[in-house]
Design a protein around this motif. Structure first.
Motif, mmCIF file in Angstrom:
data_model
loop_
_atom_site.group_PDB
_atom_site.id
_atom_site.type_symbol
_atom_site.label_atom_id
_atom_site.label_comp_id
_atom_site.label_asym_id
_atom_site.label_seq_id
_atom_site.Cartn_x
_atom_site.Cartn_y
_atom_site.Cartn_z
ATOM 1 N N THR A 146 0.833 -1.210 0.000
ATOM 2 C CA THR A 146 0.000 0.000 0.000
ATOM 3 C C THR A 146 0.865 1.257 0.000
ATOM 4 O OG1 THR A 146 -1.745 -1.160 1.217
ATOM 5 C CG2 THR A 146 -1.797 1.254 1.235
ATOM 6 N N THR A 147 1.883 1.283 0.859
ATOM 7 C CA THR A 147 2.751 2.458 0.959
ATOM 8 C C THR A 147 3.467 2.727 -0.354
ATOM 9 O OG1 THR A 147 3.106 2.016 3.319
ATOM 10 C CG2 THR A 147 4.687 3.461 2.223
ATOM 11 N N TYR A 148 4.034 1.679 -0.937
ATOM 12 C CA TYR A 148 4.786 1.881 -2.176
ATOM 13 C C TYR A 148 3.858 2.291 -3.315
ATOM 14 C CZ TYR A 148 7.918 1.286 -6.077
ATOM 15 O OH TYR A 148 8.676 1.525 -7.205
ATOM 16 N N ARG A 149 2.663 1.746 -3.360
ATOM 17 C CA ARG A 149 1.721 2.112 -4.414
ATOM 18 C C ARG A 149 1.378 3.590 -4.339
ATOM 19 N NH1 ARG A 149 -1.299 -1.643 -3.579
ATOM 20 N NH2 ARG A 149 -2.892 -0.716 -2.225
ATOM 21 N N VAL A 150 1.149 4.105 -3.131
ATOM 22 C CA VAL A 150 0.822 5.529 -2.968
ATOM 23 C C VAL A 150 2.013 6.408 -3.365
ATOM 24 C CG1 VAL A 150 0.287 7.318 -1.270
ATOM 25 C CG2 VAL A 150 -0.909 5.118 -1.194
ATOM 26 N N LEU A 151 3.200 6.054 -2.869
ATOM 27 C CA LEU A 151 4.384 6.867 -3.169
ATOM 28 C C LEU A 151 4.745 6.794 -4.650
ATOM 29 C CD1 LEU A 151 6.648 6.077 -0.076
ATOM 30 C CD2 LEU A 151 5.261 8.115 -0.488
ATOM 31 N N SER A 152 4.676 5.607 -5.245
ATOM 32 C CA SER A 152 5.008 5.458 -6.653
ATOM 33 C C SER A 152 4.038 6.235 -7.539
ATOM 34 C CB SER A 152 4.994 3.975 -7.028
ATOM 35 O OG SER A 152 5.242 3.798 -8.403
ATOM 36 N N THR A 153 2.759 6.203 -7.175
ATOM 37 C CA THR A 153 1.774 6.978 -7.936
ATOM 38 C C THR A 153 2.071 8.464 -7.848
ATOM 39 O OG1 THR A 153 0.063 5.306 -7.546
ATOM 40 C CG2 THR A 153 -0.686 7.516 -8.158
ATOM 41 N N ALA A 154 2.418 8.944 -6.645
ATOM 42 C CA ALA A 154 2.746 10.366 -6.476
ATOM 43 C C ALA A 154 3.996 10.741 -7.264
ATOM 44 C CB ALA A 154 2.945 10.673 -4.988
ATOM 45 N N LEU A 155 5.000 9.879 -7.274
ATOM 46 C CA LEU A 155 6.211 10.136 -8.059
ATOM 47 C C LEU A 155 5.877 10.291 -9.535
ATOM 48 C CD1 LEU A 155 8.628 7.567 -6.362
ATOM 49 C CD2 LEU A 155 9.013 10.032 -6.477
ATOM 50 N N GLN A 156 5.043 9.399 -10.058
ATOM 51 C CA GLN A 156 4.694 9.456 -11.478
ATOM 52 C C GLN A 156 3.818 10.659 -11.781
ATOM 53 O OE1 GLN A 156 3.928 5.364 -13.286
ATOM 54 N NE2 GLN A 156 4.005 4.804 -11.113
ATOM 55 N N GLN A 157 2.954 11.049 -10.832
ATOM 56 C CA GLN A 157 2.142 12.249 -11.030
ATOM 57 C C GLN A 157 3.031 13.496 -11.073
ATOM 58 O OE1 GLN A 157 -0.523 11.990 -7.687
ATOM 59 N NE2 GLN A 157 -2.079 10.814 -8.812
ATOM 60 N N GLY A 158 4.019 13.555 -10.194
ATOM 61 C CA GLY A 158 4.932 14.691 -10.183
ATOM 62 C C GLY A 158 5.710 14.805 -11.475
ATOM 63 N N ALA A 159 6.162 13.663 -12.004
ATOM 64 C CA ALA A 159 6.903 13.682 -13.260
ATOM 65 C C ALA A 159 6.014 14.117 -14.418
ATOM 66 C CB ALA A 159 7.489 12.294 -13.533
ATOM 67 N N ALA A 160 4.772 13.660 -14.420
ATOM 68 C CA ALA A 160 3.853 13.993 -15.518
ATOM 69 C C ALA A 160 3.437 15.460 -15.493
ATOM 70 C CB ALA A 160 2.615 13.100 -15.449
ATOM 71 N N ALA A 161 3.391 16.058 -14.296
ATOM 72 C CA ALA A 161 2.923 17.439 -14.175
ATOM 73 C C ALA A 161 4.005 18.463 -14.472
ATOM 74 C CB ALA A 161 2.375 17.674 -12.767
ATOM 75 N N ALA A 162 5.280 18.060 -14.426
ATOM 76 C CA ALA A 162 6.378 19.009 -14.631
ATOM 77 C C ALA A 162 6.368 19.551 -16.057
ATOM 78 C CB ALA A 162 7.710 18.348 -14.310
ATOM 79 N N GLN A 163 6.762 20.799 -16.209
ATOM 80 C CA GLN A 163 6.758 21.462 -17.504
ATOM 81 C C GLN A 163 8.163 21.482 -18.098
ATOM 82 O OE1 GLN A 163 3.827 22.564 -18.895
ATOM 83 N NE2 GLN A 163 2.882 21.631 -17.087
ATOM 84 N N GLY A 164 8.233 21.656 -19.425
ATOM 85 C CA GLY A 164 9.514 21.782 -20.093
ATOM 86 C C GLY A 164 10.167 20.436 -20.351
ATOM 87 N N PRO A 165 11.302 20.450 -21.062
ATOM 88 C CA PRO A 165 11.986 19.195 -21.385
ATOM 89 C C PRO A 165 12.580 18.548 -20.143
ATOM 90 C CG PRO A 165 13.326 21.080 -22.034
ATOM 91 C CD PRO A 165 12.000 21.629 -21.621
ATOM 92 N N ALA A 166 12.574 17.215 -20.119
ATOM 93 C CA ALA A 166 13.156 16.502 -18.985
ATOM 94 C C ALA A 166 14.671 16.643 -18.961
ATOM 95 C CB ALA A 166 12.773 15.022 -19.049
ATOM 96 N N ARG A 167 15.275 16.705 -20.149
ATOM 97 C CA ARG A 167 16.728 16.830 -20.263
ATOM 98 C C ARG A 167 17.061 17.844 -21.344
ATOM 99 N NH1 ARG A 167 19.826 11.091 -20.066
ATOM 100 N NH2 ARG A 167 18.796 10.125 -18.276
ATOM 101 N N VAL A 168 18.172 18.548 -21.157
ATOM 102 C CA VAL A 168 18.674 19.482 -22.166
ATOM 103 C C VAL A 168 20.166 19.212 -22.344
ATOM 104 C CG1 VAL A 168 19.150 21.893 -22.704
ATOM 105 C CG2 VAL A 168 16.965 21.267 -21.664
ATOM 106 N N GLY A 169 20.581 19.025 -23.582
ATOM 107 C CA GLY A 169 21.997 18.829 -23.861
ATOM 108 C C GLY A 169 22.743 20.155 -23.847
ATOM 109 N N ALA A 170 24.023 20.104 -23.510
ATOM 110 C CA ALA A 170 24.861 21.309 -23.484
ATOM 111 C C ALA A 170 26.282 20.931 -23.874
ATOM 112 C CB ALA A 170 24.841 21.970 -22.111
ATOM 113 N N THR A 171 26.987 21.854 -24.534
ATOM 114 C CA THR A 171 28.357 21.622 -24.998
ATOM 115 C C THR A 171 29.322 22.529 -24.267
ATOM 116 O OG1 THR A 171 27.538 21.046 -27.211
ATOM 117 C CG2 THR A 171 29.877 21.589 -27.009
#
Length: 434
Positions: free
Chosen positions: A172-197
């Motif tokens: 139960t605990t992991y299901r709640v935390l894992s769902t929240a982690l995935q919700q946080g990732a889905a709600a974030a704006q902008g690119p997940a990664r940006v390359g730089a030189t």
């Protein structure tokens, strides 16, 4: 066709047997892409689990066991091949932080005793963490495999003490935390990664490197924030670095990095970085900022070593404003020659009457092995000798200032504790943990 005598055949057979025994003694699983199941053999000394202990606290004790990190790291490598790329070869640092976060979450939920606000605090923390973990590009399968590996590890640690009560609570605990982690990732704006030189590398001292990059697209961070950075020098190791210049449309970014003895990344980065290298930048985080709400209070800044980077970024941003509060900046290092950014700060102060620079060094002179001594630029206040906390608190409590502190964990701890001890209100002090 070559014929061999009976003796030669026996010798060859003996050598083959020796090689076979040698190979069987070597654990080749990590190199062959297979990892032995860490839970295959029962432990002779499992973690005691009492039926009287609340299940959340029993899980906390299992997670906090010193054997958990190593066993969990092996279980993860077995659970999914992707985890071998996502985590560094030595995953103890990353998983150590996971243990601290998981311990806090389990204790907080247990102590909440049904208080929904306290439980919501844990869920919100997981969402925030999920937004930061976008850089890892985790899929639902990764979350599932991670949970399975954790369950197997905890069950192995508990031995015969593992029961349905613990299994249900963990599920139960992991299901709640894992769902929240995935919700946080889905709600974030902008690119997940940006390359730089990397376009320029400066080495102002023997153990500090200034790295200038141009990102593929603009990274929109606030002055004082830090970015998660992945470099080619230590695969799988993300490092938090604070830009020393504000974000700009050209994508120009500058980081200051010091070679920290025993650091997972800093040494290889300082020694190996070169023009043309490709870095990966991820979501900006951090809370350092100058509060401009009325009534505006003057500012005390305290920077140790490369901790000058985010504070210098704030100062450069302040130069855009027509009015600024007074800023008194204490900039410290071990030796005078380690005050590598002092020329830039002096140039800023020359056109900013609201800015005062106070150099500080723990030693009065540079060691002989540091090379030719560099003359420091003149400042309004002469360099003082001593630790930053002693020099800063020697001027008083600074109780009327908003205080921003940046530096190593040891410097942060000593400075914050020392200032609070002389009367600085704790709520006036802001800093980001490295």
């Amino acid at each position: 066709m070559v014929r061999t005598s009976g003796k030669d055949a026996d010798d060859a057979s003996s050598r083959a047997a020796d090689v076979e025994r040698l190979v069987s003694d070597i654990d080749l699983a990590p190199y062959l892409g297979r990892v032995a199941d860490p839970t295959a053999t029962p432990l002779t000394d499992p973690v005691p689990v009492s039926a009287d202990t609340p299940p959340l606290l029993a899980l906390r004790d299992l997670v906090a066991d010193p054997r958990f990190v190593d066993m969990f790291a092996r279980a993860l490598r077995e659970a999914d091949p992707d985890f071998r790329e996502l985590f560094p070869r030595d995953a103890s640092g990353v998983l150590g932080r996971f243990v601290r976060a998981m311990t806090w979450a389990l204790e907080t939920v247990e102590n909440a005793r049904g208080d929904e606000a306290k439980v919501a605090e844990v869920v919100e923390f997981a969402r925030h963490l999920g937004a930061d973990h976008r850089k890892l590009e985790l899929s639902p399968r990764h979350h599932e495999r991670f949970g399975e590996a954790m369950t197997d590890t905890l069950r192995h640690l508990a031995g015969r003490g593992w029961d349905d009560r613990l299994a249900t609570t963990l599920g139960t605990t992991y299901r709640v935390l894992s769902t929240a982690l995935q919700q946080g990732a889905a709600a974030a704006q902008g690119p997940a990664r940006v390359g730089a030189t990397v376009v320029e590398v400066l080495r102002p001292t023997r153990d500090v490197v200034v790295v200038r990059l141009i990102s593929d697209v603009m990274v929109d961070y606030h002055p004082g924030q830090y970015l998660s950075v992945l470099t080619p020098y230590t695969p799988g190791v993300w490092r938090r670095l604070s830009p020393s210049i504000p974000a700009n449309p050209a994508g120009q970014i500058e980081f200051h990095v010091r070679d920290v003895p025993g650091g997972a990344l800093s040494g290889s980065l300082v020694r190996g970085v070169g023009v043309g290298d490709r870095w990966v930048l991820a979501r900006p985080l951090g809370l350092l900022e100058v509060d401009r709400t009325e009534p505006v209070r003057d500012v005390l800044m305290v920077a140790g070593g490369t901790g000058i980077a985010p504070l210098r970024c704030l100062l450069l941003d302040m130069m855009r404003h027509g009015f600024n509060p007074r800023v008194h900046l204490f900039y410290g290092a071990r030796h005078p020659g380690d005050l590598y950014d002092l020329p830039t700060l002096v140039d800023l102060a020359a056109t900013a009457p609201w800015l005062t620079i106070q150099p500080v060094s723990e030693q009065d002179a540079d060691p002989w092995w540091a090379g030719p001594r560099q003359e420091l630029p003149r400042t309004l206040h002469r360099r003082q000798t001593g630790t930053l906390v002693d020099v800063v608190t020697g001027w008083g409590s600074w109780a009327d200032r908003q205080v921003l502190v940046s530096g190593s964990p040891e410097m942060l701890r000593a400075t914050v504790n020392g200032m609070v001890a002389v009367g600085t209100p704790r709520e006036n002090i802001r800093y980001d943990r490295p």
